[in-house]
Design a protein around this motif. Structure first.
Motif, PDB file in Angstrom:
ATOM      1  N   ILE A 168     -15.841 -27.670  47.492  1.00 32.12           N
ATOM      2  CA  ILE A 168     -17.137 -27.589  48.185  1.00 32.12           C
ATOM      3  C   ILE A 168     -18.320 -27.903  47.258  1.00 32.12           C
ATOM      4  O   ILE A 168     -19.467 -27.627  47.599  1.00 32.12           O
ATOM      5  N   ASP A 169     -18.034 -28.487  46.108  1.00 35.54           N
ATOM      6  CA  ASP A 169     -19.090 -28.816  45.144  1.00 35.54           C
ATOM      7  C   ASP A 169     -19.256 -30.329  45.067  1.00 35.54           C
ATOM      8  O   ASP A 169     -18.420 -31.038  44.507  1.00 35.54           O
ATOM      9  N   GLY A 170     -20.350 -30.833  45.621  1.00 35.02           N
ATOM     10  CA  GLY A 170     -20.600 -32.270  45.631  1.00 35.02           C
ATOM     11  C   GLY A 170     -20.804 -32.862  44.257  1.00 35.02           C
ATOM     12  O   GLY A 170     -20.482 -34.034  44.014  1.00 35.02           O
ATOM     13  N   ASN A 171     -21.341 -32.068  43.315  1.00 40.52           N
ATOM     14  CA  ASN A 171     -21.559 -32.565  41.953  1.00 40.52           C
ATOM     15  C   ASN A 171     -20.244 -32.908  41.267  1.00 40.52           C
ATOM     16  O   ASN A 171     -20.152 -33.884  40.522  1.00 40.52           O
ATOM     17  N   ILE A 172     -19.226 -32.090  41.512  1.00 45.11           N
ATOM     18  CA  ILE A 172     -17.919 -32.344  40.890  1.00 45.11           C
ATOM     19  C   ILE A 172     -17.273 -33.580  41.518  1.00 45.11           C
ATOM     20  O   ILE A 172     -16.684 -34.410  40.812  1.00 45.11           O
ATOM     21  N   ILE A 173     -17.419 -33.725  42.824  1.00 43.40           N
ATOM     22  CA  ILE A 173     -16.899 -34.922  43.496  1.00 43.40           C
ATOM     23  C   ILE A 173     -17.559 -36.167  42.914  1.00 43.40           C
ATOM     24  O   ILE A 173     -16.898 -37.170  42.623  1.00 43.40           O
ATOM     25  N   GLU A 174     -18.874 -36.093  42.708  1.00 42.02           N
ATOM     26  CA  GLU A 174     -19.614 -37.226  42.145  1.00 42.02           C
ATOM     27  C   GLU A 174     -19.150 -37.528  40.723  1.00 42.02           C
ATOM     28  O   GLU A 174     -19.001 -38.699  40.341  1.00 42.02           O
ATOM     29  N   LYS A 175     -18.890 -36.483  39.949  1.00 41.31           N
ATOM     30  CA  LYS A 175     -18.446 -36.679  38.562  1.00 41.31           C
ATOM     31  C   LYS A 175     -17.060 -37.326  38.520  1.00 41.31           C
ATOM     32  O   LYS A 175     -16.790 -38.185  37.682  1.00 41.31           O
TER      33      LYS A 175
END
Length: 287
Positions: A32-39
């Motif tokens: 549920i963390d978009g920042n990790i998906i982006e990384k």
């Protein structure tokens, strides 16, 4: 519905719409963390020249961003209850293809040659933790045309893959992964960014797959028999470990080979490098 599939609201709405329930047996935990998906996507260096194989897409949170960046995405999902959900959540992406099946059984080479033809193939996924090692080893051992593997795994497994000789986490998995690829942990992921929250922390590890192994091995089967024997009973010296292995060599023969390789017979397997294992294997195979 919130278009960001990693948002808790979107997940809740989808679960209610389809009556979906998380499967413990399939190790389902949605990020549920978009920042990790982006990384994950950034570190994978995905372009339109890339074809992505994803394992266990869930409801498509990572898949969504992969589709926006890659030429094509083929996701392999085992849970049949997620198939209609994925067909709905990703219906706007014409570069998305869904395969209902078990990644340990599907023909990965067929996916690469037929569905991702002409593209640079990468595997990017949040892997089911209960079968992480078999999946990674299949991807590496079959020598598929894959240039990079970027996967979320249990943190301790990532640490083991990256561990170096002499480290307490160094073992057979370290040797196997590093024989085929160069591992790098790119981000640690706390357990509280998943629904439901798992019992362990995670990490994203990137494996740059070698065109050919960095050490010259005459017979890989022999080398990995040696590796298994060396780490099978960690307290044994390498001499005793190999003497009681399936290699069926006398102790004095093994002692002679180890001396020829400039390896102290009293050392334990966990201090030997991949080059050491290759050297032992080549000398045994040449006997």
């Amino acid at each position: 519905m919130d278009k960001r599939l990693h948002s808790p609201n979107a997940i809740k709405e989808i679960m209610e719409k389809y009556g979906f329930k998380f499967s413990k047996s399939l190790g389902q935990n949605f990020l549920i963390d978009g920042n990790i998906i982006e990384k994950i996507c950034d570190k994978s260096e995905i372009t339109k020249e890339d074809g992505i194989i994803e394992v266990g897409p869930g409801i498509g949170a990572l898949t969504q961003q992969l589709c926006e960046k890659a030429g094509k995405v083929v996701s392999v999902e085992l849970d049949k209850t997620l198939i209609p959900i994925l067909k709905d959540t990703l219906k706007d992406y014409d570069n998305f293809e869904l395969v209902h099946g078990d990644i340990l059984k599907v023909n990965i080479n067929e996916i690469i040659e037929d569905r991702l033809k002409g593209l640079n193939v990468k595997v990017v996924a949040n892997l089911p933790y209960y079968i992480t090692t078999p999946i990674i080893m299949r991807l590496l051992e079959e020598r598929l045309a894959i240039e990079k593997i970027v996967v979320m795994v249990q943190k301790e497994v990532a640490v083991r893959m990256k561990a170096s000789p002499g480290n307490k986490d160094y073992g057979a998995l370290s040797v196997a992964v590093q024989y085929y690829s160069k591992p790098e942990i790119i981000v640690n992921v706390p357990k509280n960014v998943f629904i439901p929250k798992p019992n362990v922390d995670s990490a994203v590890i990137m494996l740059d797959v070698y065109d050919k192994p960095q050490v010259n091995v005459k017979d890989e089967k022999t080398m990995f028999e040696i590796v298994r024997a060396a780490f099978g009973k960690r307290r044994k010296t390498i001499l005793n470990a190999l003497s009681s292995s399936s290699l069926r060599l006398e102790k004095d023969e093994i002692n002679e080979i180890l001396n020829k390789c400039n390896i102290d017979p009293k050392k334990r397997g966990e201090v030997l490098s991949i080059e050491d294992f290759a050297n032992i294997a080549n000398n045994i195979y040449s006997k």
